[in-house]
Write an enzyme that holds these catalytic residues in place. Structure first.
Site, PDB file in Angstrom:
ATOM      1  N   SER A   1       0.861  -1.183   0.000  1.00  0.00           N
ATOM      2  CA  SER A   1       0.000   0.000   0.000  1.00  0.00           C
ATOM      3  C   SER A   1       0.894   1.228   0.000  1.00  0.00           C
ATOM      4  O   SER A   1       1.849   1.311   0.784  1.00  0.00           O
ATOM      5  CB  SER A   1      -0.911   0.012   1.229  1.00  0.00           C
ATOM      6  OG  SER A   1      -1.724   1.177   1.234  1.00  0.00           O
ATOM      7  N   GLU A   2       0.590   2.185  -0.880  1.00  0.00           N
ATOM      8  CA  GLU A   2       1.489   3.330  -1.037  1.00  0.00           C
ATOM      9  C   GLU A   2       1.595   4.196   0.211  1.00  0.00           C
ATOM     10  O   GLU A   2       2.523   4.995   0.333  1.00  0.00           O
ATOM     11  CB  GLU A   2       1.058   4.178  -2.229  1.00  0.00           C
ATOM     12  CG  GLU A   2      -0.304   4.812  -2.104  1.00  0.00           C
ATOM     13  CD  GLU A   2      -0.814   5.301  -3.450  1.00  0.00           C
ATOM     14  OE1 GLU A   2      -0.934   6.522  -3.599  1.00  0.00           O
ATOM     15  OE2 GLU A   2      -1.082   4.478  -4.332  1.00  0.00           O
ATOM     16  N   ASN A   3       0.653   4.029   1.157  1.00  0.00           N
ATOM     17  CA  ASN A   3       0.774   4.817   2.391  1.00  0.00           C
ATOM     18  C   ASN A   3       1.809   4.236   3.347  1.00  0.00           C
ATOM     19  O   ASN A   3       2.007   4.751   4.445  1.00  0.00           O
ATOM     20  CB  ASN A   3      -0.588   4.954   3.096  1.00  0.00           C
ATOM     21  CG  ASN A   3      -1.212   3.620   3.449  1.00  0.00           C
ATOM     22  OD1 ASN A   3      -0.641   2.564   3.195  1.00  0.00           O
ATOM     23  ND2 ASN A   3      -2.393   3.661   4.037  1.00  0.00           N
TER      24      ASN A   3
END
Length: 225
Positions: free
Chosen positions: A50-52
């Site tokens: 997940s890019e977060n």
């Protein structure tokens, strides 16, 4: 007007999941791509990114309310898997840009036969800029897999000879999964169909596509289940 046979969103996600290689590190976007996660075979040991800043995640068990600080691209709560990592966003984006992801799975407004993708804006004056990390993902991932409905809500084709919306990336898309077909983007050939929804004719698929279609030597018939 006869409505052509279409696959459900879950069936499209299931077909996509089946094509992910064991041991892959993949990023999954919002919309239909989010559904792909629930159809991944645990035995394949596929790691979700997940890019977060999360590497190693999965959906919640039934009845689990989860943690509001752990969410995916669709803002759904999730849980960490054993051995997962949480990193700052700068390092997460370095993974994306540096070619460390085997695939990114995302939706699109338009895809061109040369692999161009437009996924963040229609170019309308009232559009709210929201490209997010898509640009970084499509240039860094080894495979760019688009999962979407074949037609836009107004009935216009989303697979085109050339995109008319602002681009997210040029020549990056490798595979497309829609509610009508599975299509590979092959240099020098463009859109090559390797799977078509059961009951859908090649003529109907071409009518729903604003670019010429070629066909693989073997084309799978995609059942509704």
């Amino acid at each position: 007007m006869t409505v052509p046979p279409k696959l459900s969103r879950d069936r499209v996600a299931q077909l996509t999941a089946a094509d992910i290689a064991p041991g892959s590190y993949i990023n999954i976007g919002l919309g239909i791509p989010t559904l792909v996660a629930k159809y991944l075979d645990p035995a394949k040991e596929i790691v979700l990114h997940s890019e977060n800043g999360i590497l190693g995640l999965e959906g919640l068990a039934e009845g689990d309310e989860g943690d509001e600080d752990l969410i995916n691209a669709s803002k759904q709560r999730l849980q960490l898997v054993r051995g997962s990592s949480i990193v700052e966003q700068a390092l997460s984006f370095a993974m994306m840009r540096g070619g460390h992801l085997d695939a990114t799975i995302l939706g699109a407004f338009q895809v061109a036969m040369n692999g161009d993708i437009a996924s963040w804006s229609t170019g309308a004056e009232d559009d709210i800029p929201g490209i997010g990390g898509a640009m970084d993902l499509v240039v860094g991932a080894r495979r760019v897999i688009v999962v979407m409905e074949h037609l836009a809500r107004d009935g216009r084709p989303k697979l085109l000879s050339a995109c008319t919306y602002p681009l997210t990336g040029k020549g990056v898309v490798t595979n497309i999964y829609t509610d009508m077909a599975i299509i590979d983007v092959v240099p020098g050939r463009g859109f090559v169909v390797r799977g078509i929804a059961e009951g859908l004719s090649r003529e109907a698929l071409q009518a729903a596509t604003d670019a010429p279609l070629a066909y693989a030597d073997e084309v799978a018939v995609l059942s509704a289940r």
